[in-house]
Design a protein around this motif. Structure first.
Motif, short mmCIF file in Angstrom:
data_model
loop_
_atom_site.label_atom_id
_atom_site.label_comp_id
_atom_site.label_asym_id
_atom_site.label_seq_id
_atom_site.Cartn_x
_atom_site.Cartn_y
_atom_site.Cartn_z
N LEU A 259 0.83 -1.21 0.00
CA LEU A 259 0.00 0.00 0.00
C LEU A 259 0.86 1.26 0.00
N GLY A 260 1.95 1.23 0.74
CA GLY A 260 2.84 2.38 0.76
C GLY A 260 3.44 2.67 -0.60
N ARG A 261 3.81 1.63 -1.32
CA ARG A 261 4.43 1.81 -2.63
C ARG A 261 3.38 2.21 -3.68
N LEU A 262 2.23 1.56 -3.67
CA LEU A 262 1.20 1.83 -4.68
C LEU A 262 0.56 3.20 -4.52
N SER A 263 0.49 3.68 -3.30
CA SER A 263 -0.20 4.96 -3.05
C SER A 263 0.61 6.16 -3.53
N LYS A 264 1.81 5.92 -4.04
CA LYS A 264 2.63 7.03 -4.55
C LYS A 264 2.33 7.34 -6.02
N GLY A 265 1.32 6.68 -6.58
CA GLY A 265 0.98 6.93 -7.98
C GLY A 265 0.18 8.20 -8.16
N ASP A 266 -0.01 8.58 -9.42
CA ASP A 266 -0.71 9.83 -9.74
C ASP A 266 -2.22 9.65 -9.86
N LYS A 267 -2.70 8.40 -9.99
CA LYS A 267 -4.13 8.20 -10.24
C LYS A 267 -4.81 7.36 -9.17
N GLY A 268 -4.18 6.34 -8.71
CA GLY A 268 -4.79 5.40 -7.78
C GLY A 268 -4.25 4.02 -8.07
N PHE A 269 -4.83 2.99 -7.43
CA PHE A 269 -4.27 1.65 -7.60
C PHE A 269 -5.32 0.58 -7.39
N PHE A 270 -4.98 -0.62 -7.88
CA PHE A 270 -5.72 -1.85 -7.59
C PHE A 270 -4.73 -2.83 -6.98
N LEU A 271 -5.08 -3.37 -5.81
CA LEU A 271 -4.23 -4.34 -5.13
C LEU A 271 -5.06 -5.56 -4.78
N MET A 272 -4.56 -6.75 -5.16
CA MET A 272 -5.16 -8.01 -4.76
C MET A 272 -4.26 -8.68 -3.73
N VAL A 273 -4.82 -9.02 -2.58
CA VAL A 273 -4.08 -9.66 -1.49
C VAL A 273 -4.72 -11.02 -1.22
N GLU A 274 -3.92 -12.08 -1.27
CA GLU A 274 -4.45 -13.41 -0.95
C GLU A 274 -3.79 -13.97 0.30
N GLY A 275 -4.62 -14.34 1.27
CA GLY A 275 -4.20 -15.18 2.37
C GLY A 275 -4.40 -16.62 1.91
#
Length: 536
Positions: A259-275
């Motif tokens: 989340l820290g790395r992806l939130s540095k973008g200019d538009k937003g992000f999609f992250l999929m997390v699997e347990g």
């Protein structure tokens, strides 16, 4: 000028100014939209109840329960992770073992790919190998979930911004690591990429920050792309990880860093997390391992919710892809006294375990001189003569694990109906703007996500994104052949006059004579048809 006239005049001026601004200026004023999709693999409702009793407090998941999800596949009431993951990634029901393919075996765009093509940053996090079914379903297209080599290659060439998990073995041409046989003997297991490609070099040339352990991850910073490969195969169960594999990160830590790395973008992000490994423990009927991974996943959900609450424009969706094991609180032994059993009767035997059954048995010495210690690590003391004899007679590690989990299950008054998947509806958890609610189908999840992010997988340019390249070029009077699988990937070759086009399988480019041309997607080959996306 009275107050009303002043208001009308001011509104008119602001409207004219807004209309005169360039679109880039307007979009810059819009808040970034983010989506975090968390998938807890192979989890039924009773293990959530049991995990809550075990922890002694409400779960993070409990705070965002909003409905349920139907999980069946195209051909079965009980799905596998490949079909379920693909449904949640593409919005289409499909067959077991298919990854990112519709039921006809044709690649279809995933919600992650759609987000990337729409300008969002993208990432996946997993405690399994990242080439495993669920993360693979969002990032690749193959007809068989076991094609880890092709899956891993497509993932590398997809250009994701963050990838964190296991699966390092499938990034290297050859990987050797030591594992124990069932008889406790060490053996060397070798994993080889069929194409012989060194994907680590590819990641380095693509300027990824490549991290290999927990310290490397937690100390990483910057805005470059990030790839973390923390185990040759899967990351350890959380209960085992802290004691046996402290150099591996937790799911919550990987989620927070992603989340820290992806939130540095200019538009937003999609992250999929699997347990991933609730499912793995459920296949073993190990309630200790299942609880370990439910709580690990719940901690990751906590990280996602912390981010979303601070951000205000992040949708969080958490769900399991299917049930597994048919775990019940109560069994045939509780028929007569279930009305007099407090939660402690179920939880106290489980809390005696310091390791999962896999973690405990992994410590068994070749001569089994430490068997008593191994059993104690799994919370099994005060054994009867019959129980001790059965454990001592176990010939393989698998036999020993099976006996141990049966003893634990009996002590904890639990029941299991299967070592396989189950077909019940599962819980839906969600938080944030435009979140899904109610009883929905797993195919609705990517539709809700894509709508919030401003694109569609079912209409417009993303429909039929992957075309039959062989038919396409033959229609333009090219001679088309596929060079077969050798030490390199198959290549579709299209020739016309002096022009030769070469499309290597799983790559995001093609060669026009000696010129390398980038594509928006990877090339997919199913053994018969080459699928590509061509810009007209």
């Amino acid at each position: 000028m009275n107050t009303l006239k002043k208001f009308i005049t001011l509104t008119t001026i602001l409207t004219l100014v807004t209309l005169s601004l360039p679109q880039s200026a307007l979009s810059a004023t819009q808040p970034n939209k983010n989506v975090i999709l968390l998938i807890m693999d192979g989890t039924n409702s009773d293990i959530l109840t049991l995990s809550r009793w075990y922890r002694g407090t409400d779960l993070q998941l409990d705070k965002i329960l909003v409905g349920g999800v139907r999980t069946y596949s195209a051909h079965s009431a009980i799905t596998d992770s490949a079909a379920a993951g693909s449904a949640m990634a593409t919005g289409m029901k499909t067959k077991a073992d298919y990854i990112g393919m519709n039921r006809d075996g044709r690649p279809v765009l995933t919600v992650l790919e759609g987000a990337k093509l729409s300008g969002y940053k993208t990432g996946i996090v997993s405690t399994s190998p990242v080439q495993h079914a669920t993360p693979a379903a969002f990032t690749s297209h193959v007809l068989n979930r076991d094609e880890f080599g092709d899956i891993g290659e497509q993932q590398v060439y997809q250009g994701l911004d963050v990838v964190l998990g296991g699966g390092a073995a499938w990034l290297k041409p050859q990987s050797k690591h030591h594992i124990k046989n069932d008889d406790g003997m060490l053996k060397t297991k070798q994993v080889s990429r069929e194409d012989g490609e060194n994907l680590v070099k590819t990641l380095n040339s693509a300027e990824y920050d490549l991290v290999l352990n927990r310290d490397g991850l937690l100390n990483s910073s910057g805005s470059a792309k990030l790839w973390g490969a923390f185990a040759d195969e899967d990351i350890s169960y959380e209960l085992d990880r802290t004691k046996l594999k402290p150099n591996e990160p937790s799911l919550a830590e990987m989620t927070r860093m992603a989340l820290g790395r992806l939130s540095k973008g200019d538009k937003g992000f999609f992250l999929m997390v699997e347990g991933s490994k609730v499912d793995w423990a459920a296949h073993k009927n190990d309630p200790v391992g299942m609880i370990s991974e439910v709580l690990s996943f719940d901690d990751a959900v906590g990280e996602a919710l912390d981010f979303a609450r601070k951000d205000g424009n992040t949708m969080v969706v958490a769900v399991t892809d299917h049930g597994n094991s048919g775990l019940t609180l109560g069994n045939q032994g509780t028929n007569g006294d279930y009305k007099r059993l407090p939660a402690g009767k179920f939880v106290e035997p489980l809390k005696k375990a310091e390791l999962t059954v896999k973690g405990a048995v992994s410590q068994l010495k070749k001569d089994r001189s430490n068997l008593k210690e191994v059993l104690s690590n799994y919370g099994l003391g005060d054994l009867s003569e019959k129980e001790s004899s059965a454990l001592e007679d176990a010939k393989t590690h698998e036999d020993l694990e099976n006996i141990m989990v049966k003893l634990m299950t009996k002590r904890a008054k639990l029941g299991f109906t299967t070592h396989g998947h189950t077909g019940e509806d599962v819980f839906l958890y969600a938080y944030g703007p435009d979140k899904p609610v109610g009883l929905i189908d797993n195919t609705d999840i990517p539709k809700v996500i894509s709508q919030y992010m401003g694109f569609s997988l079912t209409s417009g340019k993303f429909v039929d994104w992957y075309g039959d390249g062989m038919t396409y070029f033959r229609g333009k009077e090219y001679k088309v052949i596929v060079e077969g699988r050798t030490s390199k990937n198959p290549v579709m070759v299209a020739k016309r006059d002096d022009e030769v086009l070469r499309f290597p399988e799983n790559k995001d480019f093609y060669w026009r004579n000696d010129e390398k041309v980038r594509l928006d997607s990877v090339n997919v080959y199913d053994g018969k048809t080459f699928y590509v996306h061509m810009k007209e």
